[in-house]
Design an enzyme around this catalytic site. Structure first.
Site, PDB file in Angstrom:
ATOM      1  N   HIS A 162    -111.864 -30.040   4.330  1.00 18.51           N
ATOM      2  CA  HIS A 162    -112.583 -29.753   3.084  1.00 18.51           C
ATOM      3  C   HIS A 162    -114.046 -30.180   3.143  1.00 18.51           C
ATOM      4  O   HIS A 162    -114.875 -29.711   2.355  1.00 18.51           O
ATOM      5  CB  HIS A 162    -111.888 -30.439   1.907  1.00 18.51           C
ATOM      6  CG  HIS A 162    -111.824 -29.585   0.689  1.00 18.51           C
ATOM      7  ND1 HIS A 162    -112.903 -28.854   0.222  1.00 18.51           N
ATOM      8  CD2 HIS A 162    -110.811 -29.334  -0.188  1.00 18.51           C
ATOM      9  CE1 HIS A 162    -112.559 -28.203  -0.876  1.00 18.51           C
ATOM     10  NE2 HIS A 162    -111.298 -28.467  -1.138  1.00 18.51           N
ATOM     11  N   SER A 163    -114.395 -31.061   4.068  1.00 20.39           N
ATOM     12  CA  SER A 163    -115.786 -31.478   4.178  1.00 20.39           C
ATOM     13  C   SER A 163    -116.683 -30.337   4.658  1.00 20.39           C
ATOM     14  O   SER A 163    -117.908 -30.380   4.488  1.00 20.39           O
ATOM     15  CB  SER A 163    -115.924 -32.665   5.134  1.00 20.39           C
ATOM     16  OG  SER A 163    -115.456 -32.326   6.430  1.00 20.39           O
TER      17      SER A 163
END
Length: 516
Positions: A162-163
């Site tokens: 998700h980063s």
């Protein structure tokens, strides 16, 4: 675990590209600060992944997929960079060489349950317990499943940290990598939105209108921000069979999907003058209410939350008022959903496609806040009332600055106390809610990736402190409803999914009975 059961293509350790340029990290083109939300997702307590299953009409050719990834994903900075810290502890994205063999996983036939008609979903669910991605190389991988399923001849599963970006940005990047089947030289067509000139024209009808609108925004923002603070202070959802607990993000997952006709949702939304998103929220609320009615003996409501009615082990005890009937056991429950909202302008498909050919790219990252959506699970005789209640909530949220506020407050906490404190605070807030929901818009027509037509798109996510995630993904006039659960808490997600689908069916019948 699914991540360990695969046979990787030739594994060669990547090494960082020479980006020194006279310094440890290179010039501005090679080094880019990690956004605050990206830093938060990089914390162990908030280690979240985006999963996307893509079905194909034909078998997947590995060399062709590698060529396609090289021409698209690898051209994006996020997909060809790793996180590193400078001597001051600041985190940056640093460009590196990408060896595609390190990012492609081909599972062994023995790792797949070939007798199951849900083997693709089971494999994707297994990725929830797969080992973390190697942080010495870009944080993404592709699983190629050349096994036939009910809707596809083969499937491809994207596993992305998700980063790298928020779900909308990642989906936009994927769609920019596809082309229309009808016109191979053109990008997919998505539902057109209201352009900025139209919005400006609407907002300039008069100073009185603008003043009144400003007052509404201020009032709605104060209300929603107040509720947001209550969440931070520890106001929890009611304890139900759907509510998770600390550590639920590490529980085994189950994933079920169902199909919805967008025409059915349009019939319902036209009946109440709402939007597709209102219908989405409404059918989830109605489906959850039906599910909880079946588990009334497991529902517990604190007296302070139910205005004088307590349900314990299936027995209702009146403390102030009196409520009778199993169908009303949900009337006083507090159930809320978290929704991530992109707080910056999104890059268009044309811009992303141009970027992947070597042109300039828009500012990327996790510029996201989140809003809290209360789910109405009361009993209504008219099924369309669930849509009306959802519309009331949506209209209020549209005038609220809750998402920018949550993003700004997260930034402030991060600056004052660091990424770990921000991650802990967000984790605690999400843990107090019951579920997360997402509505993703896909292409209007059939698209293909490297000449192979796509039959369906199924997104989900893992790592959040909730036992239930519900996603809606539109594609070619249909939609996939995706229910992902912690199976130790929700052992029958197929039942919940069916309740949601049945709720839409009842709403359509009610709308058609009134001439819509």
């Amino acid at each position: 675990m699914a991540g360990e059961a695969g046979l990787r293509l030739r594994s060669i350790r990547t090494k960082r590209a020479d980006t020194t340029g006279g310094s440890d990290y290179g010039d501005g083109e090679q080094r880019e600060p990690v956004t605050p939300a990206g830093r938060m997702f990089n914390q162990p307590i908030f280690d979240c992944y985006v999963i996307c299953i893509v079905g194909f009409k034909n078998m997947i050719d590995i060399p062709t997929i590698k060529t396609g990834l090289q021409q698209t994903f690898v051209q994006h900075k996020r997909f060809s960079s790793i996180m590193e810290k400078d001597k001051h502890g600041s985190e940056y994205w640093v460009r590196t060489e990408v060896n595609l063999d390190d990012h492609i996983v081909v599972p062994l036939a023995s790792a797949m349950n070939l007798e199951s008609d849900r083997r693709i979903e089971k494999y994707a669910a297994g990725l929830g317990l797969a080992p973390p991605l190697d942080r010495s190389r870009p944080l993404w991988e592709v699983h190629v499943l050349n096994f036939e399923s009910a809707d596809a001849a083969a499937s491809l599963i994207l596993r992305l940290h998700h980063s790298l970006g928020d779900g909308i940005s990642l989906m936009s990047l994927f769609l920019a990598s596809t082309r229309s089947v009808a016109n191979p030289d053109s990008l997919p067509s998505v539902r057109p939105g209201l352009n900025s000139n139209q919005k400006k024209a609407e907002s300039m009808k008069g100073y009185i209108f603008l003043f009144w609108r400003m007052l509404i925004v201020i009032w709605c923002t104060l209300i929603e921000v107040g509720k947001f603070f209550l969440l931070l202070l520890g106001v929890k959802d009611s304890q139900t069979p759907l509510k998770g607990f600390s550590g639920v993000e590490h529980s085994p997952k189950s994933l079920y999907t169902g199909s919805i006709r967008m025409d059915d949702m349009r019939i319902v939304k036209n009946a109440v003058g709402g939007t597709v998103n209102d219908v989405f929220l409404g059918i989830i609320s109605a489906g959850i209410r039906r599910y909880l009615e079946q588990h009334a003996d497991e529902v517990s409501v604190h007296p302070s939350e139910n205005q004088g009615n307590l349900i314990v082990n299936g027995a209702r005890k009146a403390t102030a008022g009196k409520v009778s009937g199993q169908q009303k056991c949900t009337d006083f429950l507090r159930i809320r959903a978290t929704v991530l909202v992109n707080t910056r302008p999104k890059a268009g498909l044309q811009e992303l496609a141009s970027m992947m050919k070597g042109g300039s790219q828009a500012r990327w990252g996790n510029n996201v806040g989140y809003v809290i959506i209360p789910m109405c699970v009361k009993h209504f005789d008219d099924p369309l009332d669930y849509i009306r209640k959802a519309k009331e909530v949506s209209d209020r949220k549209k005038y609220s600055l809750e998402a920018p506020f949550s993003y700004a407050s997260g930034q402030l906490v991060m600056k004052l106390f660091g990424a770990k404190a921000a991650a802990n605070l967000t984790y605690r807030s999400v843990l107090h809610t019951t579920l997360s929901i997402s509505n993703m818009i896909g292409p209007l027509e059939e698209v293909m990736f490297m000449g192979n037509p796509i039959t369906y798109i199924v997104p989900t996510s893992y790592g959040q402190a909730q036992s239930l995630c519900i996603h809606l993904q539109t594609y070619m006039g249909k939609a996939k409803l995706v229910v992902t659960v912690a199976k130790d808490i929700i052992p029958d997600p197929d039942v919940l999914l069916q309740h949601i689908l049945d709720a839409l069916k009842d709403m359509k019948q009610a709308a058609c009975a009134r001439g819509h």
